[in-house]
Motif scaffolding. Sequence first.
Motif, PDB file in Angstrom:
ATOM      1  N   GLN A  46      25.371  27.302  98.750  1.00  0.00           N
ATOM      2  CA  GLN A  46      26.170  26.577  97.666  1.00  0.00           C
ATOM      3  C   GLN A  46      26.414  25.238  98.060  1.00  0.00           C
ATOM      4  OE1 GLN A  46      30.136  28.364  97.212  1.00  0.00           O
ATOM      5  NE2 GLN A  46      30.423  28.683  99.363  1.00  0.00           N
ATOM      6  N   GLN A  47      26.323  24.886  99.523  1.00  0.00           N
ATOM      7  CA  GLN A  47      26.679  23.516  99.697  1.00  0.00           C
ATOM      8  C   GLN A  47      25.924  22.532  98.847  1.00  0.00           C
ATOM      9  OE1 GLN A  47      29.521  22.549 101.713  1.00  0.00           O
ATOM     10  NE2 GLN A  47      28.767  20.606 101.051  1.00  0.00           N
ATOM     11  N   LEU A  48      24.425  23.038  98.616  1.00  0.00           N
ATOM     12  CA  LEU A  48      23.452  22.140  97.944  1.00  0.00           C
ATOM     13  C   LEU A  48      24.132  21.828  96.540  1.00  0.00           C
ATOM     14  CD1 LEU A  48      19.934  23.530  98.847  1.00  0.00           C
ATOM     15  CD2 LEU A  48      21.141  21.289  99.465  1.00  0.00           C
ATOM     16  N   ALA A  49      24.805  22.789  95.965  1.00  0.00           N
ATOM     17  CA  ALA A  49      25.281  22.301  94.643  1.00  0.00           C
ATOM     18  C   ALA A  49      26.407  21.339  94.782  1.00  0.00           C
ATOM     19  CB  ALA A  49      25.803  23.607  94.250  1.00  0.00           C
ATOM     20  N   MET A  50      27.155  21.626  96.038  1.00  0.00           N
ATOM     21  CA  MET A  50      28.291  20.524  95.998  1.00  0.00           C
ATOM     22  C   MET A  50      27.712  19.083  96.359  1.00  0.00           C
ATOM     23  SD  MET A  50      31.015  23.043  98.185  1.00  0.00           S
ATOM     24  CE  MET A  50      32.384  21.631  98.327  1.00  0.00           C
ATOM     25  N   PHE A  51      26.537  19.126  97.074  1.00  0.00           N
ATOM     26  CA  PHE A  51      25.969  17.937  97.331  1.00  0.00           C
ATOM     27  C   PHE A  51      25.463  17.046  96.073  1.00  0.00           C
ATOM     28  CE2 PHE A  51      24.985  19.121 101.906  1.00  0.00           C
ATOM     29  CZ  PHE A  51      26.037  18.703 102.472  1.00  0.00           C
ATOM     30  N   VAL A  52      24.993  18.073  95.382  1.00  0.00           N
ATOM     31  CA  VAL A  52      24.403  17.527  94.192  1.00  0.00           C
ATOM     32  C   VAL A  52      25.255  16.949  93.016  1.00  0.00           C
ATOM     33  CG1 VAL A  52      23.233  18.296  91.617  1.00  0.00           C
ATOM     34  CG2 VAL A  52      22.342  18.936  94.065  1.00  0.00           C
ATOM     35  N   ARG A  53      26.478  17.527  92.973  1.00  0.00           N
ATOM     36  CA  ARG A  53      27.459  17.073  91.968  1.00  0.00           C
ATOM     37  C   ARG A  53      28.158  16.020  92.655  1.00  0.00           C
ATOM     38  NH1 ARG A  53      29.678  23.236  91.678  1.00  0.00           N
ATOM     39  NH2 ARG A  53      28.027  24.107  90.153  1.00  0.00           N
ATOM     40  N   ASP A  60      15.256  12.394  89.351  1.00  0.00           N
ATOM     41  CA  ASP A  60      14.489  11.678  90.351  1.00  0.00           C
ATOM     42  C   ASP A  60      15.372  10.839  91.209  1.00  0.00           C
ATOM     43  OD1 ASP A  60      12.142  12.985  89.727  1.00  0.00           O
ATOM     44  OD2 ASP A  60      11.239  11.320  88.678  1.00  0.00           O
ATOM     45  N   ASP A  61      16.444  10.249  90.345  1.00  0.00           N
ATOM     46  CA  ASP A  61      17.315   9.294  91.339  1.00  0.00           C
ATOM     47  C   ASP A  61      18.227  10.154  92.141  1.00  0.00           C
ATOM     48  OD1 ASP A  61      16.221   6.921  89.822  1.00  0.00           O
ATOM     49  OD2 ASP A  61      17.925   7.358  88.091  1.00  0.00           O
ATOM     50  N   VAL A  62      18.694  11.374  91.211  1.00  0.00           N
ATOM     51  CA  VAL A  62      19.486  12.227  92.416  1.00  0.00           C
ATOM     52  C   VAL A  62      18.803  12.895  93.603  1.00  0.00           C
ATOM     53  CG1 VAL A  62      21.061  14.250  92.326  1.00  0.00           C
ATOM     54  CG2 VAL A  62      20.990  12.590  90.111  1.00  0.00           C
ATOM     55  N   TYR A  63      17.681  13.182  93.173  1.00  0.00           N
ATOM     56  CA  TYR A  63      16.748  14.032  94.531  1.00  0.00           C
ATOM     57  C   TYR A  63      16.405  12.822  95.362  1.00  0.00           C
ATOM     58  CZ  TYR A  63      13.383  16.765  96.771  1.00  0.00           C
ATOM     59  OH  TYR A  63      12.347  17.495  97.517  1.00  0.00           O
ATOM     60  N   ASP A  64      16.136  11.768  94.865  1.00  0.00           N
ATOM     61  CA  ASP A  64      15.797  10.697  96.050  1.00  0.00           C
ATOM     62  C   ASP A  64      17.149  10.391  96.887  1.00  0.00           C
ATOM     63  OD1 ASP A  64      13.111  10.764  95.305  1.00  0.00           O
ATOM     64  OD2 ASP A  64      13.406   8.829  93.961  1.00  0.00           O
ATOM     65  N   THR A 124       6.536  22.286  93.102  1.00  0.00           N
ATOM     66  CA  THR A 124       5.631  23.699  93.166  1.00  0.00           C
ATOM     67  C   THR A 124       6.062  24.519  94.290  1.00  0.00           C
ATOM     68  OG1 THR A 124       4.486  22.524  94.814  1.00  0.00           O
ATOM     69  CG2 THR A 124       3.912  21.875  92.890  1.00  0.00           C
ATOM     70  N   MET A 125       7.345  24.376  94.667  1.00  0.00           N
ATOM     71  CA  MET A 125       7.648  25.268  95.634  1.00  0.00           C
ATOM     72  C   MET A 125       9.054  26.230  95.398  1.00  0.00           C
ATOM     73  SD  MET A 125       7.536  22.348  98.905  1.00  0.00           S
ATOM     74  CE  MET A 125       7.879  23.710 100.393  1.00  0.00           C
ATOM     75  N   ARG A 126       8.886  27.345  95.361  1.00  0.00           N
ATOM     76  CA  ARG A 126       9.906  28.328  94.853  1.00  0.00           C
ATOM     77  C   ARG A 126      11.381  28.041  95.604  1.00  0.00           C
ATOM     78  NH1 ARG A 126      10.131  34.784  95.225  1.00  0.00           N
ATOM     79  NH2 ARG A 126      11.634  35.193  93.518  1.00  0.00           N
ATOM     80  N   ALA A 127      11.419  27.867  96.873  1.00  0.00           N
ATOM     81  CA  ALA A 127      12.674  27.327  97.712  1.00  0.00           C
ATOM     82  C   ALA A 127      13.203  26.499  97.174  1.00  0.00           C
ATOM     83  CB  ALA A 127      12.142  27.515  98.941  1.00  0.00           C
ATOM     84  N   HIS A 128      12.841  25.438  96.347  1.00  0.00           N
ATOM     85  CA  HIS A 128      13.495  24.262  95.896  1.00  0.00           C
ATOM     86  C   HIS A 128      13.905  24.329  94.628  1.00  0.00           C
ATOM     87  CE1 HIS A 128      12.976  22.564 100.055  1.00  0.00           C
ATOM     88  NE2 HIS A 128      11.856  22.424  99.812  1.00  0.00           N
ATOM     89  N   THR A 129      13.337  25.339  93.855  1.00  0.00           N
ATOM     90  CA  THR A 129      13.782  25.429  92.413  1.00  0.00           C
ATOM     91  C   THR A 129      15.101  25.432  91.949  1.00  0.00           C
ATOM     92  OG1 THR A 129      11.675  26.460  92.068  1.00  0.00           O
ATOM     93  CG2 THR A 129      13.248  26.517  90.099  1.00  0.00           C
ATOM     94  N   PRO A 130      15.996  26.455  92.596  1.00  0.00           N
ATOM     95  CA  PRO A 130      17.472  26.485  92.356  1.00  0.00           C
ATOM     96  C   PRO A 130      18.090  25.016  92.717  1.00  0.00           C
ATOM     97  CG  PRO A 130      17.041  28.244  93.724  1.00  0.00           C
ATOM     98  CD  PRO A 130      15.724  27.431  93.739  1.00  0.00           C
ATOM     99  N   MET A 131      17.806  24.305  93.618  1.00  0.00           N
ATOM    100  CA  MET A 131      18.320  22.946  93.695  1.00  0.00           C
ATOM    101  C   MET A 131      18.091  21.934  92.643  1.00  0.00           C
ATOM    102  SD  MET A 131      18.230  20.331  97.033  1.00  0.00           S
ATOM    103  CE  MET A 131      16.320  20.138  96.629  1.00  0.00           C
ATOM    104  N   LEU A 132      16.653  22.129  92.401  1.00  0.00           N
ATOM    105  CA  LEU A 132      15.951  21.120  91.129  1.00  0.00           C
ATOM    106  C   LEU A 132      16.650  21.520  89.887  1.00  0.00           C
ATOM    107  CD1 LEU A 132      12.625  20.899  92.431  1.00  0.00           C
ATOM    108  CD2 LEU A 132      14.112  19.369  92.652  1.00  0.00           C
ATOM    109  N   ALA A 133      16.991  22.606  89.522  1.00  0.00           N
ATOM    110  CA  ALA A 133      17.601  23.082  88.297  1.00  0.00           C
ATOM    111  C   ALA A 133      18.783  22.783  88.384  1.00  0.00           C
ATOM    112  CB  ALA A 133      17.279  24.690  88.029  1.00  0.00           C
TER     113      ALA A 133
END
Length: 676
Positions: free
Chosen positions: A366-373, A389-393, A426-435
Motif C-alpha cells: 500500500q505504500q506505493l499508493a501513498m507515494f503515488v498520491r 507518464d509525468d507521475v511514473y517518471d 506489459t508486466m502484471r506486477a506493475h498493473t496495480p501501481m499504474l492503475a
Amino acid sequence: MTLGRKQLDIEDERTAQKRYRRAVQDRASRPIMHQGSRNNFWTGSGLPQSPAMPFGALVGRVALRKPDEELLEGHGDFYIGEAYVNLDGVYVFSWAAPVACTFFRGSRHHEFCEEVAVIRAFEHRGEEIVDFDDERVCEDVPEQPFRKRTLTVPAAPSRTLRPPTPPREAPRTTTPAVVQQASPPQNLFVADTAAVPTAQPVGKAVPTIRPDAPSPSLPAQTGRPTPMPIRAQALLRARLAAPRTRSLAPVLATLQPDQYDLVTAPAMGSMIVEGQPGTGKTIIASHRAAYLINDDTPEENTLDGDVLIVGPTSGYSRHVQAAIDRLTGGSPRVRVLSLPQLMLRILGERGEPRGSISRSWQDVDQQLAMFVRATVTRLKAGGTRPTCDDVYDHLRRNGSIDQPVAEDPEWAAYLRRLPPARDALTMRAHTPMLATIQWEVAKPPDLVGIEHIIVDEAQDVTPLEWALLASMNEAHAWTIVGDLNQRRSDHTLASWRQILDLLTIPYGDPPIHRLDRGYRSTRPILQYANRLLPAAERAVLAFQEQGPEPTVEKCKPSDLTASVVRHLTRLQAVYPEGTLAVITADPKAVETTLRLAGWARSVSDRFTWQYSDREVIVAHPDTARGLEFDAVVVVEPADFPQNLGRQGPLYTALTRPNRELVVVHAKPLSERLRKR
C-alpha cells in the motif's frame, strides 16, 4: 396431495406465471419517466437510461393461516416474484420487498411472518414452472391454503407501521463479540418486530464475530456443527443434483434464511462473509448486488449510486454476470469485473499483461499508493496538470535530490529499479501501481459514482489493490466475501483485521459472518479436501451427504496426461449434460495430449476444449477460482504452489466439483492427502 391434484395446481401456476411475465415486461417497456434526483438516473451522455428488462419469474407463494382483511383485502395468500406489479386477483410482491421475509424466513420480520401457514417454492425449467415444493410452517394449516383465482392484485400495502427511519448518518457502535441480530429495516411494510414473534423457530442467526477475534474452532470431526434448518429442501436437492451450467443462475426459490439475511442487509453498512468452499458466498455476493439497486428495496436499504462487484478472474465475471443480468434485467447500475479487468479498464488497455501478480512484497504494498498520491499532489502544487507518464517518471527518479519521494533506502532502490512505462504496461506486477496513478490523475467517467463495493475471493486481493478499491468507493460501504484458507500468495493479507486496517469504514468495524454449511460439494469431496486444513478447521457440514469417494490414481510420469484423458472420457459418459474441468499447474501438457487425441480449442474461449459435442475446461489453479463443475480432474497436486505452509490453490481446486473428484499424480502426494 395426489399426483393428479398437483399437476392441476402446476398448470394453474403456469397460467399465473405467463400473465405475470407479460405484465412485468409490459411495465418495463413503457416510456421512461423522470423518477427524481438519483444521480444514477442520468448517464454521462446526459440522456436517461433505458429501463432494465426483467425476466419476470414467479419465485414462490405464501399462504397465511387466515385471510387478512386490511392489507390483503380479504385474501389469505400472495406471490413472491422478481418484480412487483399489479395483476387481477393476486398480490405479487418483489423478492426485494420486506414482505418477502415471509417466504425466505429471514430475521427481519414483516408483520405477516407470524401468520404464515404454507410456503410454496417454484422450480423452473427455462420459462416454465415444472414443479413446486410446499412447506408447512405451522400446525393449523387451512384445508385449501392456496385459493383458486381470477387474477387481480391491488397495490402493495402502504400504511405506515412503524416510526420514520433515522438518518443514515446516525453513529453506529462497534459490533461486540457476540451473536447479534441485524436491526430490522424500517419501512412502510414492516411492523415492529418486538411485537411480532415468528410463528415457529426458523433457524439461528449467522454466527458473528469481531474482525480482530481469533477464528473460532469448529467442532472436531467426530462432533458435527449444529445444522441450521433448511427451507425448500426437495427443490434444493434437485437443483444440486442437476448438471452444472457454464453460468451462475439465480437461486431465489432456494435461497436459505441465513443467506437472505446477508443479502438484504442495509446498503450503507459493511460486513465480511467468510466460509469454506461451496457455502454460498458467491450466491450472497451476486444476489446482494442485485438487491442493493432493486426498485422494490426499502429506500433506507438502497443506494443513490452504483454497485461494483469484483472477482478474481474474467471467468468468474462471466460466471456471475448471467445471474446479475437475470436479477436486475441487465441494469447498468451493477458492474461486474475481475480485478485484472477493472485495472485494465482504468488504464484503457486491452492487452492482458504477462507474468506473476508480484515479484516482491513491494510490488503490491500500500505504500506505493501513498507515494503515488504524494507525487500527484507535489506536481499539481508546482502549477502543472500531471499526466500518468509525468507521475511514473517522477517515481522512477525518486523525485529529486532535495525532495525525494521515498527516503527509506529500500524503497528508494525499488523505485529506481522500475522499468520504463512502456515495459511496465506489459508486466502484471506493475498493473496495480499504474492503475492507481491513472485513477489519481484522471478517473474514468464510467467508474465514478460507486457507493458499495462487493469483493469476492477477498483473500487474494493485495494491499495495493485494496488501496485502489478504497479510493473508488465513494460511500465506503463494503461487502467482503472470502475464505482465508484459500489464500494463494504470501503477498496478500493474512487476516480480516489487516484488511480492515487499510479501509475507511464509517461507524467502526463491521461484523464477520461465518457460513458453515457446504452446499456445492458432497461430503466425501469436502472430507478429502479438508485434510489440507488445520486440524481445528476440518469439520464438515455438508448438505449433500452422499456421493462417490474421490478417485486417486498414481501413474508413471509418461502416462500422466493419458490417464487424464481416460478419466475425462469416463466422466463425460457419467455426466453427459454436465460441465467438466481439468485443473493443473501445467495446462500446456494436458492441452497437447487433448490435441493429439482429436480435441480442439474453442474459438470463443481459450480455456475450453471440444471434441464432437463434448467440452472440457482446462484451467490453471488461478483461473479456476470462483467456478464450479460437475466433475473435476486435479493433476499433480505436488506442483501446486504453496504459501506459508498453506496449500490454498490446491484446496480451491479440490473443492470445485459438485459431484465427483479425480486426482491423478505421478509425484508423491503430501502427507495430509495420504493420511486420513
